[in-house]
Scaffold this motif. Structure first.
Motif, PDB file in Angstrom:
ATOM      1  N   PHE A  22       1.955   5.839  -2.783  1.00  0.00           N
ATOM      2  CA  PHE A  22       1.010   4.809  -3.213  1.00  0.00           C
ATOM      3  C   PHE A  22       0.370   4.163  -1.992  1.00  0.00           C
ATOM      4  O   PHE A  22       0.864   4.283  -0.874  1.00  0.00           O
ATOM      5  N   VAL A  23      -0.731   3.474  -2.260  1.00  0.00           N
ATOM      6  CA  VAL A  23      -1.397   2.644  -1.257  1.00  0.00           C
ATOM      7  C   VAL A  23      -1.518   1.254  -1.860  1.00  0.00           C
ATOM      8  O   VAL A  23      -1.927   1.099  -3.012  1.00  0.00           O
ATOM      9  N   MET A  24      -1.138   0.250  -1.092  1.00  0.00           N
ATOM     10  CA  MET A  24      -1.293  -1.127  -1.554  1.00  0.00           C
ATOM     11  C   MET A  24      -2.769  -1.504  -1.480  1.00  0.00           C
ATOM     12  O   MET A  24      -3.433  -1.277  -0.461  1.00  0.00           O
ATOM     13  N   ILE A  25      -3.273  -2.064  -2.583  1.00  0.00           N
ATOM     14  CA  ILE A  25      -4.666  -2.486  -2.676  1.00  0.00           C
ATOM     15  C   ILE A  25      -4.682  -3.918  -3.212  1.00  0.00           C
ATOM     16  O   ILE A  25      -3.637  -4.534  -3.374  1.00  0.00           O
ATOM     17  N   GLY A  26      -5.840  -4.450  -3.515  1.00  0.00           N
ATOM     18  CA  GLY A  26      -5.943  -5.736  -4.202  1.00  0.00           C
ATOM     19  C   GLY A  26      -5.685  -6.936  -3.314  1.00  0.00           C
ATOM     20  O   GLY A  26      -5.832  -6.898  -2.093  1.00  0.00           O
ATOM     21  N   GLY A  27      -5.281  -8.021  -3.979  1.00  0.00           N
ATOM     22  CA  GLY A  27      -5.145  -9.312  -3.323  1.00  0.00           C
ATOM     23  C   GLY A  27      -4.140  -9.359  -2.194  1.00  0.00           C
ATOM     24  O   GLY A  27      -4.376 -10.014  -1.170  1.00  0.00           O
ATOM     25  N   LEU A  28      -3.003  -8.671  -2.354  1.00  0.00           N
ATOM     26  CA  LEU A  28      -2.026  -8.690  -1.261  1.00  0.00           C
ATOM     27  C   LEU A  28      -2.526  -7.907  -0.057  1.00  0.00           C
ATOM     28  O   LEU A  28      -2.272  -8.296   1.088  1.00  0.00           O
ATOM     29  N   ALA A  29      -3.242  -6.816  -0.305  1.00  0.00           N
ATOM     30  CA  ALA A  29      -3.847  -6.093   0.819  1.00  0.00           C
ATOM     31  C   ALA A  29      -4.842  -7.008   1.532  1.00  0.00           C
ATOM     32  O   ALA A  29      -4.894  -7.041   2.769  1.00  0.00           O
ATOM     33  N   LEU A 125       9.540  -2.972   5.726  1.00  0.00           N
ATOM     34  CA  LEU A 125       9.138  -1.762   5.008  1.00  0.00           C
ATOM     35  C   LEU A 125       7.845  -1.227   5.613  1.00  0.00           C
ATOM     36  O   LEU A 125       6.944  -2.003   5.933  1.00  0.00           O
ATOM     37  N   GLN A 126       7.748   0.074   5.761  1.00  0.00           N
ATOM     38  CA  GLN A 126       6.524   0.708   6.239  1.00  0.00           C
ATOM     39  C   GLN A 126       5.670   1.038   5.025  1.00  0.00           C
ATOM     40  O   GLN A 126       6.034   1.905   4.222  1.00  0.00           O
ATOM     41  N   VAL A 127       4.552   0.329   4.868  1.00  0.00           N
ATOM     42  CA  VAL A 127       3.743   0.410   3.654  1.00  0.00           C
ATOM     43  C   VAL A 127       2.314   0.816   4.008  1.00  0.00           C
ATOM     44  O   VAL A 127       1.707   0.243   4.922  1.00  0.00           O
ATOM     45  N   ALA A 128       1.782   1.792   3.259  1.00  0.00           N
ATOM     46  CA  ALA A 128       0.377   2.180   3.408  1.00  0.00           C
ATOM     47  C   ALA A 128      -0.469   1.098   2.741  1.00  0.00           C
ATOM     48  O   ALA A 128      -0.334   0.835   1.543  1.00  0.00           O
ATOM     49  N   VAL A 129      -1.329   0.473   3.535  1.00  0.00           N
ATOM     50  CA  VAL A 129      -2.208  -0.595   3.049  1.00  0.00           C
ATOM     51  C   VAL A 129      -3.646  -0.101   3.188  1.00  0.00           C
ATOM     52  O   VAL A 129      -4.035   0.401   4.251  1.00  0.00           O
ATOM     53  N   THR A 130      -4.418  -0.242   2.127  1.00  0.00           N
ATOM     54  CA  THR A 130      -5.801   0.220   2.159  1.00  0.00           C
ATOM     55  C   THR A 130      -6.555  -0.407   3.316  1.00  0.00           C
ATOM     56  O   THR A 130      -6.270  -1.535   3.720  1.00  0.00           O
ATOM     57  N   SER A 131      -7.484   0.338   3.850  1.00  0.00           N
ATOM     58  CA  SER A 131      -8.294  -0.200   4.953  1.00  0.00           C
ATOM     59  C   SER A 131      -9.138  -1.367   4.448  1.00  0.00           C
ATOM     60  O   SER A 131      -9.454  -1.464   3.259  1.00  0.00           O
ATOM     61  N   LEU A 132      -9.509  -2.224   5.370  1.00  0.00           N
ATOM     62  CA  LEU A 132     -10.356  -3.363   5.027  1.00  0.00           C
ATOM     63  C   LEU A 132     -11.696  -2.883   4.469  1.00  0.00           C
ATOM     64  O   LEU A 132     -12.195  -3.426   3.482  1.00  0.00           O
ATOM     65  N   ASP A 133     -12.253  -1.832   5.063  1.00  0.00           N
ATOM     66  CA  ASP A 133     -13.534  -1.313   4.569  1.00  0.00           C
ATOM     67  C   ASP A 133     -13.407  -0.776   3.137  1.00  0.00           C
ATOM     68  O   ASP A 133     -14.277  -1.018   2.300  1.00  0.00           O
ATOM     69  N   ASP A 134     -12.330  -0.048   2.847  1.00  0.00           N
ATOM     70  CA  ASP A 134     -12.130   0.464   1.487  1.00  0.00           C
ATOM     71  C   ASP A 134     -11.898  -0.680   0.506  1.00  0.00           C
ATOM     72  O   ASP A 134     -12.381  -0.640  -0.628  1.00  0.00           O
ATOM     73  N   LEU A 135     -11.171  -1.691   0.938  1.00  0.00           N
ATOM     74  CA  LEU A 135     -10.929  -2.840   0.075  1.00  0.00           C
ATOM     75  C   LEU A 135     -12.252  -3.534  -0.265  1.00  0.00           C
ATOM     76  O   LEU A 135     -12.493  -3.891  -1.436  1.00  0.00           O
ATOM     77  N   ILE A 136     -13.100  -3.693   0.717  1.00  0.00           N
ATOM     78  CA  ILE A 136     -14.414  -4.300   0.476  1.00  0.00           C
ATOM     79  C   ILE A 136     -15.204  -3.454  -0.514  1.00  0.00           C
ATOM     80  O   ILE A 136     -15.830  -3.987  -1.439  1.00  0.00           O
ATOM     81  N   GLU A 137     -15.180  -2.146  -0.353  1.00  0.00           N
ATOM     82  CA  GLU A 137     -15.909  -1.271  -1.275  1.00  0.00           C
ATOM     83  C   GLU A 137     -15.362  -1.370  -2.698  1.00  0.00           C
ATOM     84  O   GLU A 137     -16.122  -1.383  -3.670  1.00  0.00           O
ATOM     85  N   MET A 138     -14.043  -1.456  -2.839  1.00  0.00           N
ATOM     86  CA  MET A 138     -13.444  -1.609  -4.179  1.00  0.00           C
ATOM     87  C   MET A 138     -13.888  -2.919  -4.826  1.00  0.00           C
ATOM     88  O   MET A 138     -14.222  -2.946  -6.020  1.00  0.00           O
ATOM     89  N   LYS A 139     -13.891  -3.993  -4.061  1.00  0.00           N
ATOM     90  CA  LYS A 139     -14.315  -5.288  -4.587  1.00  0.00           C
ATOM     91  C   LYS A 139     -15.789  -5.245  -4.988  1.00  0.00           C
ATOM     92  O   LYS A 139     -16.175  -5.760  -6.036  1.00  0.00           O
ATOM     93  N   ARG A 140     -16.611  -4.615  -4.145  1.00  0.00           N
ATOM     94  CA  ARG A 140     -18.035  -4.494  -4.444  1.00  0.00           C
ATOM     95  C   ARG A 140     -18.239  -3.691  -5.735  1.00  0.00           C
ATOM     96  O   ARG A 140     -19.014  -4.080  -6.610  1.00  0.00           O
ATOM     97  N   ALA A 141     -17.543  -2.584  -5.883  1.00  0.00           N
ATOM     98  CA  ALA A 141     -17.701  -1.725  -7.063  1.00  0.00           C
ATOM     99  C   ALA A 141     -17.175  -2.398  -8.329  1.00  0.00           C
ATOM    100  O   ALA A 141     -17.749  -2.227  -9.404  1.00  0.00           O
ATOM    101  N   ALA A 142     -16.096  -3.173  -8.214  1.00  0.00           N
ATOM    102  CA  ALA A 142     -15.544  -3.852  -9.394  1.00  0.00           C
ATOM    103  C   ALA A 142     -16.527  -4.896  -9.909  1.00  0.00           C
ATOM    104  O   ALA A 142     -16.731  -5.025 -11.116  1.00  0.00           O
ATOM    105  N   GLY A 143     -17.107  -5.661  -9.007  1.00  0.00           N
ATOM    106  CA  GLY A 143     -18.200  -6.566  -9.346  1.00  0.00           C
ATOM    107  C   GLY A 143     -17.874  -7.761 -10.225  1.00  0.00           C
ATOM    108  O   GLY A 143     -18.784  -8.438 -10.688  1.00  0.00           O
TER     109      GLY A 143
END
Length: 167
Positions: A22-29, A125-143
C-alpha cells in the motif's frame, strides 16, 4: 465516526505484519509533508492483485474492521473477493477510521503511486508515502470543497519545501 481512539501507527503496523502492499495517501500523507490540517482517519491506496487483497482482508479482520456509516449491521464478507468487487471502502476499526482506495482520483492506482512514493520512517515503521506532487494531483482531481482548500495549503507547502531546498 469511530469511537475507537485513532491510532494510525497500529493500523500501519498490522498492514505491514500482513505484508499488505500500500501507499499512504490523504490527510495523514499531507501532514507528513507539512500540512497543518488535522485528520481523523488513515487513507491508503492498495495493490489490487489477488494475493494482496487476501493479505489486506486478513489485516482488516485483525483490526476488527466494520463498514463505516452503516446504521444497522449488514452482511459483509471481508475477504479478497469482496475487496476485488469494490474499489473504495470506509471502515471503522479498533484503531480508528481507515479508508482503503484502489484507484484514487487522478491516478491509475497503486502501481503508479508506488513509483514516486517516498519510504519514510513513521514511528519506527518504514511506510511508502505518496509524493507531494501526486497528493496535490489527487486533491485536484477529487475536487471536493475540502480538497480545494487543501490544494492551497499543499501548494504553499510545496513552494516552501522548494525554497528550503534551494538554500
Amino acid at each position: 465516526m469511530s469511537s475507537a481512539p485513532f491510532d494510525p501507527l497500529r493500523v500501519l503496523q498490522v498492514l505491514q505484519e500482513h505484508h499488505v502492499r500500500f501507499v499512504m495517501i490523504g490527510g495523514l500523507a499531507a501532514r507528513v509533508w507539512g500540512s497543518p490540517t488535522v485528520t481523523n482517519d488513515l487513507d491508503i491506496c492498495y495493490a489490487r492483485d489477488a494475493s494482496n487483497l487476501s493479505a489486506l482482508a486478513r489485516a482488516l479482520k485483525v483490526l476488527g474492521a466494520r463498514l463505516r456509516g452503516v446504521d444497522a449491521p449488514v452482511p459483509f464478507l471481508l475477504d479478497g473477493a469482496t475487496l476485488r468487487a469494490g474499489d473504495h471502502f470506509t471502515f471503522e476499526t479498533d484503531a480508528g477510521d481507515l479508508d482503503i482506495i484502489g484507484v484514487p482520483a487522478g491516478t491509475r492506482g497503486y502501481d503508479e503511486l508506488v513509483r514516486t512514493a517516498e519510504t519514510l520512517d513513521l514511528g519506527g515503521l518504514q511506510v511508502a508515502v505518496t509524493s507531494l506532487d501526486d497528493l496535490i494531483e489527487m486533491k485536484r482531481a477529487a475536487g471536493r470543497p475540502k480538497d480545494r482548500i487543501e490544494l492551497e495549503v499543499l501548494g504553499a507547502v510545496r513552494e516552501e519545501r522548494r525554497r528550503l531546498e534551494e538554500t
